[in-house]
Write a protein that holds these residues in place. Structure first.
Motif, PDB file in Angstrom:
ATOM      1  N   GLU A  26     -11.713 -51.076 -71.507  1.00 54.91           N
ATOM      2  CA  GLU A  26     -11.813 -52.444 -72.006  1.00 54.91           C
ATOM      3  C   GLU A  26     -13.137 -53.002 -71.482  1.00 54.91           C
ATOM      4  O   GLU A  26     -13.321 -53.152 -70.266  1.00 54.91           O
ATOM      5  N   ILE A  27     -14.075 -53.302 -72.384  1.00 49.35           N
ATOM      6  CA  ILE A  27     -15.423 -53.710 -71.990  1.00 49.35           C
ATOM      7  C   ILE A  27     -15.668 -55.128 -72.458  1.00 49.35           C
ATOM      8  O   ILE A  27     -15.581 -55.427 -73.661  1.00 49.35           O
ATOM      9  N   THR A  28     -15.987 -56.027 -71.519  1.00 41.95           N
ATOM     10  CA  THR A  28     -16.214 -57.430 -71.840  1.00 41.95           C
ATOM     11  C   THR A  28     -17.544 -57.892 -71.266  1.00 41.95           C
ATOM     12  O   THR A  28     -18.148 -57.216 -70.418  1.00 41.95           O
ATOM     13  N   ALA A  29     -18.016 -59.057 -71.727  1.00 42.66           N
ATOM     14  CA  ALA A  29     -19.245 -59.667 -71.218  1.00 42.66           C
ATOM     15  C   ALA A  29     -19.064 -61.180 -71.234  1.00 42.66           C
ATOM     16  O   ALA A  29     -18.192 -61.716 -71.934  1.00 42.66           O
ATOM     17  N   ASP A  30     -19.899 -61.877 -70.447  1.00 41.09           N
ATOM     18  CA  ASP A  30     -19.778 -63.338 -70.383  1.00 41.09           C
ATOM     19  C   ASP A  30     -20.560 -64.040 -71.484  1.00 41.09           C
ATOM     20  O   ASP A  30     -20.678 -65.268 -71.482  1.00 41.09           O
ATOM     21  N   VAL A  34     -21.914 -58.679 -77.591  1.00 39.35           N
ATOM     22  CA  VAL A  34     -22.955 -57.867 -76.963  1.00 39.35           C
ATOM     23  C   VAL A  34     -22.817 -56.416 -77.433  1.00 39.35           C
ATOM     24  O   VAL A  34     -21.731 -55.836 -77.349  1.00 39.35           O
ATOM     25  N   PRO A  35     -23.886 -55.796 -77.949  1.00 38.22           N
ATOM     26  CA  PRO A  35     -23.811 -54.384 -78.336  1.00 38.22           C
ATOM     27  C   PRO A  35     -23.503 -53.513 -77.113  1.00 38.22           C
ATOM     28  O   PRO A  35     -24.161 -53.626 -76.073  1.00 38.22           O
ATOM     29  N   VAL A  36     -22.506 -52.644 -77.266  1.00 36.67           N
ATOM     30  CA  VAL A  36     -22.055 -51.791 -76.167  1.00 36.67           C
ATOM     31  C   VAL A  36     -22.231 -50.327 -76.555  1.00 36.67           C
ATOM     32  O   VAL A  36     -21.917 -49.935 -77.700  1.00 36.67           O
ATOM     33  N   TYR A  37     -22.729 -49.537 -75.600  1.00 40.16           N
ATOM     34  CA  TYR A  37     -22.926 -48.102 -75.818  1.00 40.16           C
ATOM     35  C   TYR A  37     -22.182 -47.339 -74.725  1.00 40.16           C
ATOM     36  O   TYR A  37     -22.225 -47.711 -73.551  1.00 40.16           O
ATOM     37  N   ILE A  38     -21.501 -46.271 -75.121  1.00 40.87           N
ATOM     38  CA  ILE A  38     -20.827 -45.391 -74.164  1.00 40.87           C
ATOM     39  C   ILE A  38     -21.480 -44.025 -74.246  1.00 40.87           C
ATOM     40  O   ILE A  38     -21.455 -43.376 -75.295  1.00 40.87           O
ATOM     41  N   ASP A  39     -22.081 -43.601 -73.150  1.00 40.18           N
ATOM     42  CA  ASP A  39     -22.823 -42.338 -73.123  1.00 40.18           C
ATOM     43  C   ASP A  39     -23.853 -42.287 -74.251  1.00 40.18           C
ATOM     44  O   ASP A  39     -24.007 -41.290 -74.959  1.00 40.18           O
ATOM     45  N   ASN A  40     -24.554 -43.434 -74.440  1.00 38.59           N
ATOM     46  CA  ASN A  40     -25.609 -43.578 -75.444  1.00 38.59           C
ATOM     47  C   ASN A  40     -25.096 -43.559 -76.879  1.00 38.59           C
ATOM     48  O   ASN A  40     -25.881 -43.453 -77.815  1.00 38.59           O
ATOM     49  N   VAL A  41     -23.799 -43.646 -77.069  1.00 41.52           N
ATOM     50  CA  VAL A  41     -23.206 -43.709 -78.411  1.00 41.52           C
ATOM     51  C   VAL A  41     -22.716 -45.137 -78.647  1.00 41.52           C
ATOM     52  O   VAL A  41     -21.949 -45.675 -77.840  1.00 41.52           O
ATOM     53  N   TYR A  42     -23.142 -45.760 -79.752  1.00 47.68           N
ATOM     54  CA  TYR A  42     -22.757 -47.136 -80.039  1.00 47.68           C
ATOM     55  C   TYR A  42     -21.244 -47.239 -80.177  1.00 47.68           C
ATOM     56  O   TYR A  42     -20.607 -46.473 -80.916  1.00 47.68           O
ATOM     57  N   ALA A  43     -20.644 -48.210 -79.458  1.00 49.76           N
ATOM     58  CA  ALA A  43     -19.189 -48.361 -79.461  1.00 49.76           C
ATOM     59  C   ALA A  43     -18.728 -49.667 -80.087  1.00 49.76           C
ATOM     60  O   ALA A  43     -17.523 -49.874 -80.265  1.00 49.76           O
ATOM     61  N   GLY A  44     -19.665 -50.590 -80.418  1.00 52.45           N
ATOM     62  CA  GLY A  44     -19.285 -51.848 -81.045  1.00 52.45           C
ATOM     63  C   GLY A  44     -19.789 -53.046 -80.274  1.00 52.45           C
ATOM     64  O   GLY A  44     -20.535 -52.919 -79.296  1.00 52.45           O
ATOM     65  N   LEU A  45     -19.372 -54.243 -80.725  1.00 57.74           N
ATOM     66  CA  LEU A  45     -19.759 -55.491 -80.080  1.00 57.74           C
ATOM     67  C   LEU A  45     -18.639 -55.949 -79.141  1.00 57.74           C
ATOM     68  O   LEU A  45     -17.455 -55.829 -79.456  1.00 57.74           O
ATOM     69  N   PRO A  47     -15.910 -58.149 -77.196  1.00 57.15           N
ATOM     70  CA  PRO A  47     -15.206 -57.197 -76.341  1.00 57.15           C
ATOM     71  C   PRO A  47     -14.877 -55.900 -77.090  1.00 57.15           C
ATOM     72  O   PRO A  47     -14.532 -55.936 -78.270  1.00 57.15           O
ATOM     73  N   VAL A  48     -15.000 -54.771 -76.377  1.00 64.75           N
ATOM     74  CA  VAL A  48     -14.777 -53.461 -76.972  1.00 64.75           C
ATOM     75  C   VAL A  48     -13.591 -52.799 -76.284  1.00 64.75           C
ATOM     76  O   VAL A  48     -13.523 -52.769 -75.046  1.00 64.75           O
ATOM     77  N   HIS A  49     -12.669 -52.265 -77.078  1.00 68.11           N
ATOM     78  CA  HIS A  49     -11.549 -51.504 -76.537  1.00 68.11           C
ATOM     79  C   HIS A  49     -11.606 -50.091 -77.114  1.00 68.11           C
ATOM     80  O   HIS A  49     -11.672 -49.917 -78.333  1.00 68.11           O
ATOM     81  N   VAL A  50     -11.615 -49.111 -76.233  1.00 64.37           N
ATOM     82  CA  VAL A  50     -11.601 -47.702 -76.633  1.00 64.37           C
ATOM     83  C   VAL A  50     -10.305 -47.106 -76.113  1.00 64.37           C
ATOM     84  O   VAL A  50     -10.077 -47.060 -74.903  1.00 64.37           O
ATOM     85  N   SER A  51      -9.461 -46.666 -77.019  1.00 65.58           N
ATOM     86  CA  SER A  51      -8.125 -46.228 -76.612  1.00 65.58           C
ATOM     87  C   SER A  51      -8.081 -44.812 -76.070  1.00 65.58           C
ATOM     88  O   SER A  51      -7.229 -44.475 -75.266  1.00 65.58           O
TER      89      SER A  51
END
Length: 378
Positions: A26-30, A34-45, A47-51
């Motif tokens: 679960e990835i959040t920002a204040d 915010v564009p989020v990348y996991i291991d340099n792979v785009y995961a979304g804006l 808040p991001v949830h990766v199950s």
């Protein structure tokens, strides 16, 4: 202080669907979206949830427009939810420049509130730390710490100067002697003359008894070709090897068989176009060296690691540990410290956004996987 920004040079593990060995993020920002990348792979804006994400370490990067990117190295546990939060609106933090992180060998840096430059860190028998650093007109200053992160400055210099404004003492290196006392080797500058000196201490805090160190003539002073940034290692037989930088040349070495009273220069150059050496002896007896690259195209922007079987020949291909990606930002002062079975790399960053007019650089500490680095050296 914000965490130093990192960029992974190679992908770690991609997200895969493996139910028995995966967790969730679960990835959040204040700030929103915010564009989020996991291991340099785009995961979304955000808040991001990766199950479903493979358990183990993953590099999470948040890159909002108008802000420096932030990166965190996160451990994901199987069948557990891991929360990651990024803060971009905290005015008390200092943005750090982007760095390259090589593979899995370097941990996410954490700020260490060390003052000064050209510091050396000594771990005392009781497990506490003393950091020696350049106070310039004040001499060699000291800080103490119980954890290597939070430091308290001592009120008096560990080694003062006789007169302020004309004598500078800098670049200290301190090592323990067999009788429980300590020796410091440092560079002293008077006008345009630079020389290495040695002092001793009963407690590692108050040093005295200055004696100049000649190293076979040609590297002992003058306007150019002078020795600087000394460091070294002590072998089991009591021999001490000192590594030092010669501006415009590289890293050289000298050997002492009387615990640093006298030195004999060793022929050749250990690392050409290198400076700010930090050395350690590996469990297998090899010598590892971290240093700042001074080649013209990337001067001061990369820290390398190299190995030697005998402490002299470092001709194998080194491993790049860190690299700044922004013009005008430099890496400085690599220093190694070990605690139990963990090795830490301290380093400074100069030219941080918003700090161009500050005298002192920012200092950080990363866990280093020496076995990982050693496996990459060829």
């Amino acid at each position: 202080m914000k965490i130093l920004l990192l960029i992974v040079t190679g992908l770690l593990f991609l997200m895969v669907s493996v139910a028995a060995e995966s967790g969730s993020l679960e990835i959040t920002a204040d700030i929103p979206s915010v564009p989020v990348y996991i291991d340099n792979v785009y995961a979304g804006l955000s808040p991001v949830h990766v199950s479903e994400i493979l358990e183990g370490y993953h590099l999470i990067r948040a890159s909002p427009e108008g802000f420096f990117s932030q990166t965190q190295n996160i451990s994901v546990e199987a069948e557990e939810l891991t929360s990651v939060s990024f803060s971009f609106l905290n005015s008390d933090t200092i943005p750090m420049p982007a760095l390259v992180r090589i593979g899995e060998c370097v941990g996410t840096p954490e700020p260490a509130d060390l003052d000064g430059t050209a510091y050396d860190i000594l771990r005392l028998p009781d497990g506490s730390y003393i950091a020696y650093y350049s106070g310039w007109e004040e001499g060699i200053m000291c800080m103490e710490s119980s954890d290597g992160i939070s430091w308290d400055r001592m009120s008096e210099p560990c080694l003062g100067v006789p007169t302020r404004g004309s004598v500078f003492r800098t670049e200290p290196w301190v090592f323990a002697l067999p009788d429980g006392t300590y020796r410091m080797v440092f560079r002293q500058t008077v006008g345009h003359q630079h020389s290495l000196y040695s002092v001793t201490s009963q407690d590692g805090i108050s040093f005295s008894g200055e004696e100049q160190i000649p190293i076979d003539g040609e590297d002992t002073g003058g306007n150019s070709g002078y020795p600087s940034v000394p460091t070294g290692i002590t072998y089991d037989d009591g021999t001490v090897r000192m590594y030092y930088s010669i501006p415009g040349s590289g890293i050289k070495s000298a050997i002492s068989d009387d615990m640093g009273i006298s030195w004999k220069k060793e022929d050749g150059i250990r690392i050409r176009y290198g400076t700010d050496p930090a050395v350690l002896i590996l469990p297998d007896g090899r010598t590892g060296i971290f240093y700042v690259d001074t080649t013209p195209k990337s001067k001061g922007q990369r820290i390398f690691f190299s190995l030697s079987e005998d402490g002299l020949d470092f001709s194998g291909s080194p491993v790049q540990v860190l690299e700044t990606m922004e013009p005008g930002v430099w890496l400085m002062d690599p220093e190694i410290s070990s605690e139990d079975n963990t090795t830490y790399l301290y380093f400074s960053v100069m030219g941080i956004e918003g700090m161009q007019h500050h005298t002192l650089p920012g200092t950080l500490r990363s866990v280093i996987d020496i076995g990982c680095l050693s496996g990459q050296v060829s």
